[in-house]
Design a protein around this motif. Structure first.
Motif, PDB file in Angstrom:
ATOM      1  N   LYS A 269     -24.701  -7.827 -11.155  1.00  0.00           N
ATOM      2  CA  LYS A 269     -25.907  -7.461 -10.409  1.00  0.00           C
ATOM      3  C   LYS A 269     -25.958  -8.119  -9.029  1.00  0.00           C
ATOM      4  O   LYS A 269     -26.545  -7.576  -8.091  1.00  0.00           O
ATOM      5  N   VAL A 270     -25.360  -9.295  -8.902  1.00  0.00           N
ATOM      6  CA  VAL A 270     -25.394 -10.029  -7.634  1.00  0.00           C
ATOM      7  C   VAL A 270     -23.999 -10.024  -7.017  1.00  0.00           C
ATOM      8  O   VAL A 270     -23.048 -10.562  -7.595  1.00  0.00           O
ATOM      9  N   VAL A 271     -23.889  -9.407  -5.836  1.00  0.00           N
ATOM     10  CA  VAL A 271     -22.586  -9.263  -5.185  1.00  0.00           C
ATOM     11  C   VAL A 271     -22.158 -10.578  -4.550  1.00  0.00           C
ATOM     12  O   VAL A 271     -22.928 -11.216  -3.825  1.00  0.00           O
ATOM     13  N   ASP A 272     -20.953 -10.976  -4.838  1.00  0.00           N
ATOM     14  CA  ASP A 272     -20.354 -12.135  -4.179  1.00  0.00           C
ATOM     15  C   ASP A 272     -19.648 -11.679  -2.903  1.00  0.00           C
ATOM     16  O   ASP A 272     -19.976 -12.120  -1.804  1.00  0.00           O
ATOM     17  N   LYS A 273     -18.711 -10.760  -3.046  1.00  0.00           N
ATOM     18  CA  LYS A 273     -18.032 -10.172  -1.896  1.00  0.00           C
ATOM     19  C   LYS A 273     -18.146  -8.655  -2.001  1.00  0.00           C
ATOM     20  O   LYS A 273     -17.782  -8.086  -3.032  1.00  0.00           O
ATOM     21  N   PRO A 274     -18.652  -7.992  -0.959  1.00  0.00           N
ATOM     22  CA  PRO A 274     -18.802  -6.534  -1.024  1.00  0.00           C
ATOM     23  C   PRO A 274     -17.455  -5.824  -1.014  1.00  0.00           C
ATOM     24  O   PRO A 274     -16.438  -6.391  -0.605  1.00  0.00           O
ATOM     25  N   ALA A 275     -17.472  -4.602  -1.482  1.00  0.00           N
ATOM     26  CA  ALA A 275     -16.265  -3.775  -1.431  1.00  0.00           C
ATOM     27  C   ALA A 275     -15.831  -3.561   0.008  1.00  0.00           C
ATOM     28  O   ALA A 275     -16.649  -3.517   0.929  1.00  0.00           O
ATOM     29  N   GLN A 276     -14.528  -3.422   0.199  1.00  0.00           N
ATOM     30  CA  GLN A 276     -13.971  -3.089   1.505  1.00  0.00           C
ATOM     31  C   GLN A 276     -13.374  -1.691   1.431  1.00  0.00           C
ATOM     32  O   GLN A 276     -12.611  -1.383   0.507  1.00  0.00           O
ATOM     33  N   ALA A 277     -13.729  -0.868   2.402  1.00  0.00           N
ATOM     34  CA  ALA A 277     -13.382   0.544   2.336  1.00  0.00           C
ATOM     35  C   ALA A 277     -12.028   0.839   2.962  1.00  0.00           C
ATOM     36  O   ALA A 277     -11.652   0.255   3.982  1.00  0.00           O
ATOM     37  N   PHE A 278     -11.330   1.779   2.329  1.00  0.00           N
ATOM     38  CA  PHE A 278     -10.188   2.450   2.939  1.00  0.00           C
ATOM     39  C   PHE A 278     -10.546   3.926   2.966  1.00  0.00           C
ATOM     40  O   PHE A 278     -10.607   4.583   1.930  1.00  0.00           O
ATOM     41  N   ASP A 279     -10.848   4.446   4.155  1.00  0.00           N
ATOM     42  CA  ASP A 279     -11.345   5.810   4.306  1.00  0.00           C
ATOM     43  C   ASP A 279     -10.199   6.796   4.495  1.00  0.00           C
ATOM     44  O   ASP A 279      -9.191   6.479   5.133  1.00  0.00           O
ATOM     45  N   ILE A 280     -10.384   8.002   3.964  1.00  0.00           N
ATOM     46  CA  ILE A 280      -9.388   9.062   4.119  1.00  0.00           C
ATOM     47  C   ILE A 280     -10.056  10.276   4.760  1.00  0.00           C
ATOM     48  O   ILE A 280     -11.061  10.790   4.238  1.00  0.00           O
ATOM     49  N   THR A 281      -9.505  10.731   5.876  1.00  0.00           N
ATOM     50  CA  THR A 281      -9.944  11.964   6.531  1.00  0.00           C
ATOM     51  C   THR A 281      -8.728  12.849   6.687  1.00  0.00           C
ATOM     52  O   THR A 281      -7.816  12.543   7.461  1.00  0.00           O
TER      53      THR A 281
ATOM     54  N   ALA B 105     -15.683  -4.601  -5.033  1.00  0.00           N
ATOM     55  CA  ALA B 105     -16.649  -5.696  -4.895  1.00  0.00           C
ATOM     56  C   ALA B 105     -16.444  -6.708  -6.008  1.00  0.00           C
ATOM     57  O   ALA B 105     -16.012  -6.373  -7.110  1.00  0.00           O
ATOM     58  N   THR B 106     -16.742  -7.961  -5.698  1.00  0.00           N
ATOM     59  CA  THR B 106     -16.770  -8.998  -6.727  1.00  0.00           C
ATOM     60  C   THR B 106     -18.203  -9.495  -6.878  1.00  0.00           C
ATOM     61  O   THR B 106     -19.008  -9.407  -5.946  1.00  0.00           O
ATOM     62  N   TYR B 107     -18.508 -10.036  -8.059  1.00  0.00           N
ATOM     63  CA  TYR B 107     -19.885 -10.386  -8.386  1.00  0.00           C
ATOM     64  C   TYR B 107     -19.992 -11.842  -8.819  1.00  0.00           C
ATOM     65  O   TYR B 107     -19.033 -12.430  -9.323  1.00  0.00           O
ATOM     66  N   VAL B 108     -21.166 -12.397  -8.602  1.00  0.00           N
ATOM     67  CA  VAL B 108     -21.422 -13.768  -9.015  1.00  0.00           C
ATOM     68  C   VAL B 108     -21.377 -13.839 -10.539  1.00  0.00           C
ATOM     69  O   VAL B 108     -21.972 -13.019 -11.238  1.00  0.00           O
ATOM     70  N   ALA B 109     -20.646 -14.818 -11.041  1.00  0.00           N
ATOM     71  CA  ALA B 109     -20.491 -14.962 -12.481  1.00  0.00           C
ATOM     72  C   ALA B 109     -21.847 -15.139 -13.162  1.00  0.00           C
ATOM     73  O   ALA B 109     -22.745 -15.819 -12.648  1.00  0.00           O
ATOM     74  N   GLY B 110     -21.991 -14.477 -14.307  1.00  0.00           N
ATOM     75  CA  GLY B 110     -23.207 -14.618 -15.094  1.00  0.00           C
ATOM     76  C   GLY B 110     -24.349 -13.732 -14.664  1.00  0.00           C
ATOM     77  O   GLY B 110     -25.459 -13.852 -15.208  1.00  0.00           O
ATOM     78  N   THR B 111     -24.119 -12.807 -13.714  1.00  0.00           N
ATOM     79  CA  THR B 111     -25.207 -11.937 -13.247  1.00  0.00           C
ATOM     80  C   THR B 111     -25.064 -10.504 -13.754  1.00  0.00           C
ATOM     81  O   THR B 111     -25.793  -9.624 -13.315  1.00  0.00           O
ATOM     82  N   ASP B 112     -24.107 -10.290 -14.678  1.00  0.00           N
ATOM     83  CA  ASP B 112     -23.896  -8.960 -15.244  1.00  0.00           C
ATOM     84  C   ASP B 112     -23.646  -7.926 -14.143  1.00  0.00           C
ATOM     85  O   ASP B 112     -24.169  -6.807 -14.172  1.00  0.00           O
TER      86      ASP B 112
END
Length: 289
Positions: free
Chosen positions: A156-168, A147-154
């Motif tokens: 706390k505020v997500v800019d782009k959420p994480a994208q998953a690569f799942d393993i089964t 995930a990436t976060y909005v600058a200056g929010t420590d």
């Protein structure tokens, strides 16, 4: 250089799309299939290409009881999304197991999944297990996107959420890199033996990686560097009966969450008889409580 943009969802036909072994393929969908089903030869089946880049692609690699199957990218595999299905074969005694492999010099898969399985003969045993392998042969591997976060929010505020690569993994599975192995985000379920390793770099499991079930063994290891574990492994919940997690490297740092009935920090006195649910065994161990 070949371009697969206009070949989306078409079965590969060598008479129409006969790209050289070192051809670069820009994928916007479509599939790479190496399937030994019905193959009667004993030589392994191989598909060789150069770099595979683009938005998304599916890789299906299936071994049988006679031959291993491999897709080789002689350069890189870099995709926004990859769906990888590997089927190995389990037989009786050493040499009977046949592997299913996707390999390239470097691998970056920003999202998608790896699913592994195995066919088995009636007399298959532990010595004859085939291995499903995803391998970066001479560089780094990155799975999922942080995930990436909005600058200056420590953070706390997500800019782009994480994208998953799942393993089964329902077959013995090795995910390996010769450089750094970074697992950014995804859900892991294992019922066999799953190994995440680097032979010459660090292994990093970030906070958006969740282990949702393990009834087999999961090994997270670096043979020449450290392991930084920031993920979530809670073996006190359902789906972890009999499961083991082993984390090892020159320096092991646990900054995530690990819960289990028994956790050993250090080397087991007798690894063959060890019954701990989790073993953290670095030359140096750092656990952030």
């Amino acid at each position: 250089t070949g371009d697969a943009d206009n070949q989306k969802n078409l079965a590969w036909d060598a008479t129409k799309y006969n790209l050289a072994d070192n051809a670069t393929v820009k994928a916007t969908g479509g599939s790479f299939v190496v399937d030994a089903t019905g193959y009667t030869g004993s030589d392994g089946l191989n598909m060789n290409k150069g770099a595979v880049t683009g938005t998304d692609a599916t890789f299906t690699v299936k071994a049988n009881n006679k031959a291993a199957a491999t897709f080789t990218g002689s350069d890189q595999i870099t995709l926004d999304k990859a769906v990888i299905e590997l089927s190995a074969h389990n037989g009786k005694d050493a040499g009977a197991g046949k592997g299913a492999t996707v390999t390239a010099k470097t691998i970056t898969l920003n999202s998608g999944s790896l699913t592994t399985s195995a066919t088995s003969t009636a007399d298959a045993n532990a010595s004859g297990r085939g291995v499903a392998t995803l391998n970066a042969s001479s560089g780094a591997m990155t799975l999922g996107s942080a995930a990436t976060y909005v600058a200056g929010t420590d953070d706390k505020v997500v800019d782009k959420p994480a994208q998953a690569f799942d393993i089964t993994s329902d077959a013995d599975t090795t995910v390996s890199a010769s450089g750094a192995l970074t697992y950014n985000a995804g859900t892991v379920k294992n019922s066999a033996k799953l190994t995440l390793k680097s032979t010459a770099g660090a292994v990093t499991v970030r906070k958006d990686v969740a282990f949702a079930g393990n009834t087999g063994t999961i090994e997270i290891t670096s043979t020449a560097s450290g392991v930084d574990f920031n993920g979530v492994y809670d073996a006190t919940g359902e789906g972890f009966t009999g499961g083991k997690l082993n984390v090892s490297g020159t320096e092991v740092a646990i900054n995530g969450t690990i819960k289990a009935d028994t956790v050993l920090i250090g080397q087991p006195a007798d690894a063959g008889k060890d019954t701990n649910s989790v073993v953290i065994n670095g030359t140096t161990n750092k656990v952030d409580g």
